[in-house]
Design a protein around this motif. Structure first.
Motif, mmCIF file in Angstrom:
data_model
loop_
_atom_site.group_PDB
_atom_site.id
_atom_site.type_symbol
_atom_site.label_atom_id
_atom_site.label_comp_id
_atom_site.label_asym_id
_atom_site.label_seq_id
_atom_site.Cartn_x
_atom_site.Cartn_y
_atom_site.Cartn_z
ATOM 1 N N UNK A 99 0.823 -1.096 -0.105
ATOM 2 C CA UNK A 99 -0.048 0.102 0.122
ATOM 3 C C UNK A 99 0.722 1.125 0.069
ATOM 4 N N UNK A 100 1.689 1.112 1.135
ATOM 5 C CA UNK A 100 2.627 2.546 0.954
ATOM 6 C C UNK A 100 3.512 2.619 -0.376
ATOM 7 N N UNK A 101 3.710 1.674 -0.959
ATOM 8 C CA UNK A 101 4.478 1.997 -2.194
ATOM 9 C C UNK A 101 3.954 3.024 -3.155
ATOM 10 N N UNK A 102 2.666 3.182 -2.908
ATOM 11 C CA UNK A 102 1.865 4.353 -3.883
ATOM 12 C C UNK A 102 1.907 5.605 -3.362
ATOM 13 N N UNK A 103 2.840 5.931 -2.320
ATOM 14 C CA UNK A 103 2.839 7.167 -1.703
ATOM 15 C C UNK A 103 4.170 7.520 -1.531
ATOM 16 N N UNK A 104 4.508 8.771 -1.533
ATOM 17 C CA UNK A 104 5.980 9.326 -1.554
ATOM 18 C C UNK A 104 6.463 9.671 -0.223
ATOM 19 N N UNK A 105 6.030 8.693 0.825
ATOM 20 C CA UNK A 105 6.365 9.042 2.273
ATOM 21 C C UNK A 105 8.090 9.026 2.367
ATOM 22 N N UNK A 106 8.359 10.046 3.003
ATOM 23 C CA UNK A 106 9.916 10.214 3.003
ATOM 24 C C UNK A 106 10.310 10.848 4.373
ATOM 25 N N UNK A 107 11.611 10.897 4.402
ATOM 26 C CA UNK A 107 12.213 11.461 5.497
ATOM 27 C C UNK A 107 11.785 12.947 5.776
ATOM 28 N N UNK A 108 11.315 13.180 7.090
ATOM 29 C CA UNK A 108 10.796 14.691 7.342
ATOM 30 C C UNK A 108 9.312 14.517 7.404
ATOM 31 N N UNK A 109 8.552 13.600 6.620
ATOM 32 C CA UNK A 109 7.170 13.697 6.868
ATOM 33 C C UNK A 109 6.711 13.179 8.273
ATOM 34 N N UNK A 110 5.548 13.027 8.535
ATOM 35 C CA UNK A 110 4.722 12.777 9.775
ATOM 36 C C UNK A 110 3.885 11.491 9.288
ATOM 37 N N UNK A 111 3.600 10.410 10.013
ATOM 38 C CA UNK A 111 2.640 9.430 9.505
ATOM 39 C C UNK A 111 1.908 9.403 10.901
ATOM 40 N N UNK A 112 0.547 9.404 10.766
ATOM 41 C CA UNK A 112 -0.560 9.018 11.887
ATOM 42 C C UNK A 112 -1.212 7.650 11.518
ATOM 43 N N UNK A 113 -0.848 6.715 12.557
ATOM 44 C CA UNK A 113 -1.330 5.338 12.401
ATOM 45 C C UNK A 113 -2.402 5.193 13.676
ATOM 46 N N UNK A 114 -3.708 5.087 13.155
ATOM 47 C CA UNK A 114 -4.971 4.837 14.252
ATOM 48 C C UNK A 114 -5.316 3.481 14.373
ATOM 49 N N UNK A 115 -5.318 2.820 15.268
ATOM 50 C CA UNK A 115 -5.669 1.274 15.398
ATOM 51 C C UNK A 115 -5.920 1.209 16.871
ATOM 52 N N UNK A 116 -7.288 0.926 17.199
ATOM 53 C CA UNK A 116 -7.784 0.695 18.588
ATOM 54 C C UNK A 116 -6.928 -0.452 19.092
ATOM 55 N N UNK A 117 -7.052 -1.629 18.549
ATOM 56 C CA UNK A 117 -6.656 -2.892 19.123
ATOM 57 C C UNK A 117 -4.835 -2.744 18.810
ATOM 58 N N UNK A 118 -4.482 -2.395 17.567
ATOM 59 C CA UNK A 118 -2.934 -2.147 17.853
ATOM 60 C C UNK A 118 -2.055 -3.424 17.363
ATOM 61 N N UNK A 119 -2.948 -4.413 17.076
ATOM 62 C CA UNK A 119 -2.193 -5.868 17.032
ATOM 63 C C UNK A 119 -2.018 -6.398 15.580
ATOM 64 N N UNK A 120 -3.021 -5.728 14.672
ATOM 65 C CA UNK A 120 -2.990 -6.461 13.273
ATOM 66 C C UNK A 120 -1.653 -6.166 12.495
#
Length: 244
Positions: A99-120
């Motif tokens: 999934x992330x290959x489609x995005x230009x996420x790189x150094x200096x960016x911020x990523x917010x990940x939300x997951x209530x259970x946080x285990x998957x």
């Protein structure tokens, strides 16, 4: 007896008070990371699976919300195509990297990940991959829930173990705030998560104001000049956030 709907309000209010009391430094740290990233013309990517994807939508193209938000919206991990399949896919190792290959996420960016259970696998591996790419990772999760179940990913990690900033939403195990016939009902993770995110947005805007700068936020399209104000921002940011 207190009406059940009022009981929900009361318990939700207590959770928000607990978040305010215990997560204040984390919220401020998250806001500072985002502010510094935006000052360097970087982006904030937001990701969640299942119902948590709504938090990515909550931040994107939002009246009073930050402009430089890039939601990672993978339809197969939402609910509208197949709810049961999305639950299976969010446990699929390796999918996050694809999934992330489609995005230009790189150094200096911020990523917010939300997951209530946080285990998957998908949210955990997304956070891991984000850090590998040089982004600062902020997570919103329930440490109580996450600690009560075994990780469902090859890394054997929980989301709160692989993020730079961990904001505990203090949601109880099972998400529901009411006990009806020995069943947990009336979930709260979306309401609390959205409140946390919008409080961060407010703090970022305040950091801009401290420097005498206008925060880069969208106006409501339903105000008198909202469309005009937003169209100018869209023209600027569409080059780096194509879905605008």
């Amino acid at each position: 007896m207190l009406n059940l709907w009022k009981q929900y309000f009361s318990r939700l209010e207590k959770i928000l008070e607990t978040v305010e009391k215990n997560e204040d430094s984390k919220i401020e740290k998250a806001a500072q990371l985002i502010f510094e990233a935006l000052q360097r013309n970087r982006l904030v990517y937001v990701f969640g699976t299942g119902h948590s994807h709504m938090l990515a939508e909550e931040m994107f193209y939002r009246a009073g919300g930050l402009v430089s938000i890039y939601p990672i919206l993978e339809t197969s991990l939402m609910l509208h195509e197949s709810a049961a399949r999305s639950s299976k896919l969010e446990r699929l190792p390796g999918l996050a990297r694809v999934i992330l290959e489609r995005y230009s996420l790189k150094e200096g960016d911020v990523m917010i990940v939300a997951s209530n259970s946080g285990v998957n696998a998908v949210p955990v591996e997304a956070a891991i991959r984000g850090r590998e790419l040089g982004a600062s990772v902020i997570c919103i999760t329930s440490i109580a829930h996450s600690s009560s179940v075994e990780p469902r990913n090859p890394a054997g990690k929980r989301l709160f173990e692989v993020a730079d900033v961990v904001i505990d939403n203090h949601i109880p195990i099972g998400d529901g705030l009411l006990d009806i016939s020995n069943t947990k009902v009336a979930p709260a993770s979306t309401a609390v998560g959205a409140t946390i995110l919008n409080s961060i947005v407010g703090q970022v805007a305040w950091l801009y104001s401290k420097r005498g700068e206008l925060p880069p936020v969208f106006s409501s399209a339903n105000t008198q000049n909202g469309d005009l104000e937003n169209s100018e921002l869209i023209q600027i940011y569409r080059k780096i956030i194509p879905i605008l």
